[in-house]
Design a protein around this motif. Structure first.
Motif, PDB file in Angstrom:
ATOM      1  N   GLU A  95       6.248  13.049  -5.315  1.00 49.82           N
ATOM      2  CA  GLU A  95       7.384  12.406  -5.975  1.00 49.82           C
ATOM      3  C   GLU A  95       7.601  10.993  -5.449  1.00 49.82           C
ATOM      4  O   GLU A  95       7.852  10.058  -6.213  1.00 49.82           O
ATOM      5  CB  GLU A  95       8.644  13.251  -5.757  1.00 49.82           C
ATOM      6  N   THR A  96       7.501  10.830  -4.119  1.00 49.75           N
ATOM      7  CA  THR A  96       7.684   9.510  -3.520  1.00 49.75           C
ATOM      8  C   THR A  96       6.581   8.551  -3.949  1.00 49.75           C
ATOM      9  O   THR A  96       6.831   7.368  -4.200  1.00 49.75           O
ATOM     10  CB  THR A  96       7.721   9.628  -1.983  1.00 49.75           C
ATOM     11  N   TYR A  97       5.354   9.066  -4.050  1.00 45.05           N
ATOM     12  CA  TYR A  97       4.232   8.226  -4.475  1.00 45.05           C
ATOM     13  C   TYR A  97       4.484   7.679  -5.881  1.00 45.05           C
ATOM     14  O   TYR A  97       4.258   6.486  -6.153  1.00 45.05           O
ATOM     15  CB  TYR A  97       2.929   9.023  -4.436  1.00 45.05           C
TER      16      TYR A  97
ATOM     17  N   LYS B 291       4.943   3.671  -6.966  1.00 37.39           N
ATOM     18  CA  LYS B 291       4.001   3.067  -7.913  1.00 37.39           C
ATOM     19  C   LYS B 291       4.655   2.761  -9.258  1.00 37.39           C
ATOM     20  O   LYS B 291       3.976   2.353 -10.207  1.00 37.39           O
ATOM     21  CB  LYS B 291       2.816   4.020  -8.139  1.00 37.39           C
ATOM     22  N   SER B 292       5.983   2.949  -9.334  1.00 36.23           N
ATOM     23  CA  SER B 292       6.670   2.787 -10.615  1.00 36.23           C
ATOM     24  C   SER B 292       6.819   1.332 -11.028  1.00 36.23           C
ATOM     25  O   SER B 292       7.044   1.037 -12.206  1.00 36.23           O
ATOM     26  CB  SER B 292       8.053   3.438 -10.542  1.00 36.23           C
ATOM     27  N   GLY B 293       6.732   0.412 -10.065  1.00 36.38           N
ATOM     28  CA  GLY B 293       6.903  -0.999 -10.373  1.00 36.38           C
ATOM     29  C   GLY B 293       8.342  -1.426 -10.556  1.00 36.38           C
ATOM     30  O   GLY B 293       8.612  -2.562 -10.961  1.00 36.38           O
ATOM     31  N   LYS B 294       9.276  -0.564 -10.269  1.00 27.00           N
ATOM     32  CA  LYS B 294      10.698  -0.890 -10.415  1.00 27.00           C
ATOM     33  C   LYS B 294      11.139  -1.849  -9.312  1.00 27.00           C
ATOM     34  O   LYS B 294      10.462  -2.032  -8.308  1.00 27.00           O
ATOM     35  CB  LYS B 294      11.539   0.377 -10.387  1.00 27.00           C
ATOM     36  N   GLY B 295      12.312  -2.411  -9.539  1.00 34.13           N
ATOM     37  CA  GLY B 295      12.837  -3.326  -8.538  1.00 34.13           C
ATOM     38  C   GLY B 295      13.515  -2.625  -7.382  1.00 34.13           C
ATOM     39  O   GLY B 295      13.616  -3.183  -6.290  1.00 34.13           O
ATOM     40  N   PHE B 296      13.996  -1.377  -7.625  1.00 31.55           N
ATOM     41  CA  PHE B 296      14.750  -0.673  -6.578  1.00 31.55           C
ATOM     42  C   PHE B 296      14.708   0.829  -6.831  1.00 31.55           C
ATOM     43  O   PHE B 296      14.838   1.291  -7.965  1.00 31.55           O
ATOM     44  CB  PHE B 296      16.201  -1.142  -6.565  1.00 31.55           C
ATOM     45  N   ILE B 297      14.526   1.608  -5.761  1.00 36.55           N
ATOM     46  CA  ILE B 297      14.643   3.077  -5.835  1.00 36.55           C
ATOM     47  C   ILE B 297      15.197   3.577  -4.504  1.00 36.55           C
ATOM     48  O   ILE B 297      14.914   3.029  -3.445  1.00 36.55           O
ATOM     49  CB  ILE B 297      13.281   3.766  -6.107  1.00 36.55           C
ATOM     50  N   TRP B 298      16.033   4.656  -4.583  1.00 37.05           N
ATOM     51  CA  TRP B 298      16.467   5.335  -3.371  1.00 37.05           C
ATOM     52  C   TRP B 298      15.341   6.262  -2.897  1.00 37.05           C
ATOM     53  O   TRP B 298      14.708   6.949  -3.696  1.00 37.05           O
ATOM     54  CB  TRP B 298      17.709   6.192  -3.627  1.00 37.05           C
TER      55      TRP B 298
ATOM     56  N   ASP C 214       0.860  -1.191   0.000  1.00 34.25           N
ATOM     57  CA  ASP C 214       0.000   0.000   0.000  1.00 34.25           C
ATOM     58  C   ASP C 214       0.893   1.237   0.000  1.00 34.25           C
ATOM     59  O   ASP C 214       1.476   1.594   1.023  1.00 34.25           O
ATOM     60  CB  ASP C 214      -0.906  -0.011   1.226  1.00 34.25           C
ATOM     61  N   ALA C 215       1.009   1.887  -1.164  1.00 33.01           N
ATOM     62  CA  ALA C 215       1.900   3.047  -1.297  1.00 33.01           C
ATOM     63  C   ALA C 215       1.456   4.191  -0.405  1.00 33.01           C
ATOM     64  O   ALA C 215       2.288   4.880   0.204  1.00 33.01           O
ATOM     65  CB  ALA C 215       1.956   3.497  -2.756  1.00 33.01           C
TER      66      ALA C 215
END
Length: 571
Positions: A125-127, A131-138, A106-107
């Motif tokens: 921006e964080t939302y 919700k980007s579906g990527k494997g990794f983000i800082w 739950d974002a």
């Protein structure tokens, strides 16, 4: 009937057609069972083969291929220490927050909970990231241990931490322009931090060999105690004289080592907010200025070193010099013939112009180039400006440059040139790293004669006793020097109310150990009715630095040599 059939079968007397009928009635049931078994076994085999294949596939994939943290995202750096071992920069462990959007349930809830620990978190921006579906983000780099603990207590799936190295500067802003900065990936981007990377550290980091155990501290020539004094005096002067900036440098006259150098305003490298503001400039090495009458030190040395002039020579300063549309006058003219010492201590523009005329235009430029004032200075500090000069030197240029106008150089280069005038005539490239006397001799070159150096030491001491440098006097340390008050160029014209002041000094003058240069940009009178020349504001900076730091530099006061210097005068 059945019994009869059994007998017939057992006796073998049943016809072939009858047997075929019997076999046909049994086959369908048994065949289907075997087929089902085979199909089930095939399905299970295919299922586990797919799983095994995927495992093999993932085993050969780059673990960072989905944007995950690199194995050496923030490699270690060596400590930076001053000449006495005091730490100027070191690595500390920090925690960086990342998310795996594919595992976020739950974002909205994740963002809401994170904002209780990180109230300045950019919600929108964080939302989008979550919700980007990527494997990794800082999400946030370099958190404090408390922030890390508070976020861990939230128990959010898809949220994790990575331990990273962060640069910490125990001295704060005291040596910020020298030590420099690193970025969030612990890579040097300015100052000596960048120099260290350029010397091979970046390659070691890329290869994974930059481990703490293998990295020895980098020792600088800086003395943190003296550095604190220099910065403190520059700050006090800037506030006292309502200036826009100030600075100073202390150089070992025997080795060319930079012992201290400060420029204010500066910044705190631990929190470099505003470090790129236009007023945050290392004016000592990256600022270009017309250095005013401090350049007369080189004009007089040039005339003496040419062999055409000596301390007994005289120059006519009775009338202004008119060349083209320019009229050269003295600020406090004596309107008479002046000896070389008088030209120096009275800071005569006319006398300096005539000294340059004796040498000639080509000789003048050659001498300044020989002293390192026209070329970009070579040193470890990356932030060094290239001096400016006229594209084609004409007589008017030579005359104005003789008293410090028409050519721009850096304050540090001016001090480095003065080292050669004080130490017997040897020009040494400045260094921020320790250097022995033998090493200094190996990299230096003779640019003026020892006799010229001896004469300049006499003139420096004379000016501190009888000329514009009186406020630089420190009892027991026999200070000598030259003031420089230069009008700044505003909108293409010299402004009479905006000045760049400097004082170039050395001590003790019988055998100079250190050269000190102070600058103050656009000073105002301390109080209404008082002056704003270099003698009243730049010279006291030097005096205070010497008074507070001489003992730390190993220079002992000697009150037995406080005898006045004789002035050669011609009426």
């Amino acid at each position: 009937m059945i019994g009869w059939l059994k007998k017939r079968l057992s006796s073998g007397k049943v016809s072939t057609a009858s047997q075929m009928v019997f076999e046909a009635t049994r086959q369908p049931s048994g065949g289907r069972s075997r087929n089902r078994t085979r199909m089930a076994m095939g399905a299970f085999f295919l299922f586990y083969a797919v799983i095994a294949g995927r495992l093999v596939y993932f085993g050969f994939q780059d673990p960072n291929g989905d944007g995950g943290p690199a194995a050496h995202i923030t490699a270690s750096r060596p400590d930076i220490v001053d000449r006495n071992g005091s730490v100027l920069a070191t690595d500390i462990k920090t925690f960086s927050l990342f998310a795996e959007p594919r595992r976020i349930i739950d974002a909205d809830e994740t963002i809401e909970k994170l904002s209780t620990v990180l109230p300045d978190l950019a919600m929108e921006e964080t939302y989008k990231k979550l919700k980007s579906g990527k494997g990794f983000i800082w999400l946030r780099r370099q958190l404090s241990p408390r922030q890390q603990n508070d976020i861990m207590q939230l128990g959010l799936p898809g949220i994790g931490f990575r331990t990273e190295n962060r640069r910490f500067y125990p001295a704060g802003p005291v040596a910020s322009y020298i030590v420099g900065l690193t970025n969030r990936d612990n890579q040097g981007i300015s100052g000596l931090e960048k120099y260290i990377d350029d010397q091979g550290l970046a390659d070691l980091q890329a290869s994974g060999l930059a481990t703490p155990a293998d990295l020895k501290p980098v020792k600088l020539s800086i003395d943190l105690r003296v550095q604190h004094i220099v910065r403190d005096e520059a700050l006090q002067a800037m506030q006292r004289f309502h200036a826009i900036a100030a600075g100073a440098v202390v150089i070992n006259a025997k080795t060319g080592e930079i012992v201290a150098m400060a420029s204010v305003p500066d910044f705190d490298p631990n929190n470099p907010v505003g470090a790129n503001d236009k007023d945050k400039l290392n004016r000592m090495s990256a600022g270009l200025y017309e250095m005013g009458s401090t350049i007369k030190s080189f004009t007089t040395a040039m005339a003496l070193d040419s062999g055409k002039v000596n301390l007994n020579s005289t120059f006519d300063a009775r009338r202004p010099i008119v060349i083209g549309r320019r009229t050269i006058r003295d600020f406090h003219g004596k309107n008479r013939i002046l000896s070389v010492p008088e030209v120096f201590i009275y800071s005569s523009n006319i006398g300096s112009a005539r000294e340059a005329d004796v040498v000639g235009i080509e000789g003048h430029r050659e001498f300044l180039k020989r002293m390192g004032l026209l070329d970009r200075m070579q040193t470890e500090l990356p932030e060094v400006a290239k001096p400016t000069e006229p594209k084609v030197w004409k007589k008017v240029h030579s005359i104005t440059i003789a008293f410090g106008h028409g050519m721009s150089t850096t304050p540090l280069q001016t001090a480095v040139g003065a080292v050669a005038l004080m130490n017997g005539g040897r020009l040494m490239p400045p260094t921020f790293l320790p250097r022995t006397l033998d090493e200094a001799m190996a990299v230096s070159k003779q640019v003026v004669t020892e006799k010229t150096s001896e004469d300049m030491r006499y003139l420096y001491r004379l000016n501190a006793e009888k000329g514009s440098g009186k406020k630089a006097e420190v009892p027991g340390y026999r200070v000598g020097g030259k003031t420089g008050t230069a009008e700044k160029v505003v909108n293409g014209r010299y402004s009479s109310n905006k000045r760049f002041n400097a004082f170039l000094a050395a001590f003790p003058m019988d055998d100079p150990q250190y050269v000190v240069l102070s600058i103050i940009d656009e000073p105002e009178p301390e109080k209404p009715g008082m002056g704003a020349t270099a003698g009243s504001n730049a010279a006291p900076i030097v005096a205070n630095i010497i008074r507070r730091s001489a003992s730390m530099l190993g220079v002992k006061p000697d009150f037995r040599q406080e005898e006045p210097v004789t002035l050669v005068s011609y009426e």
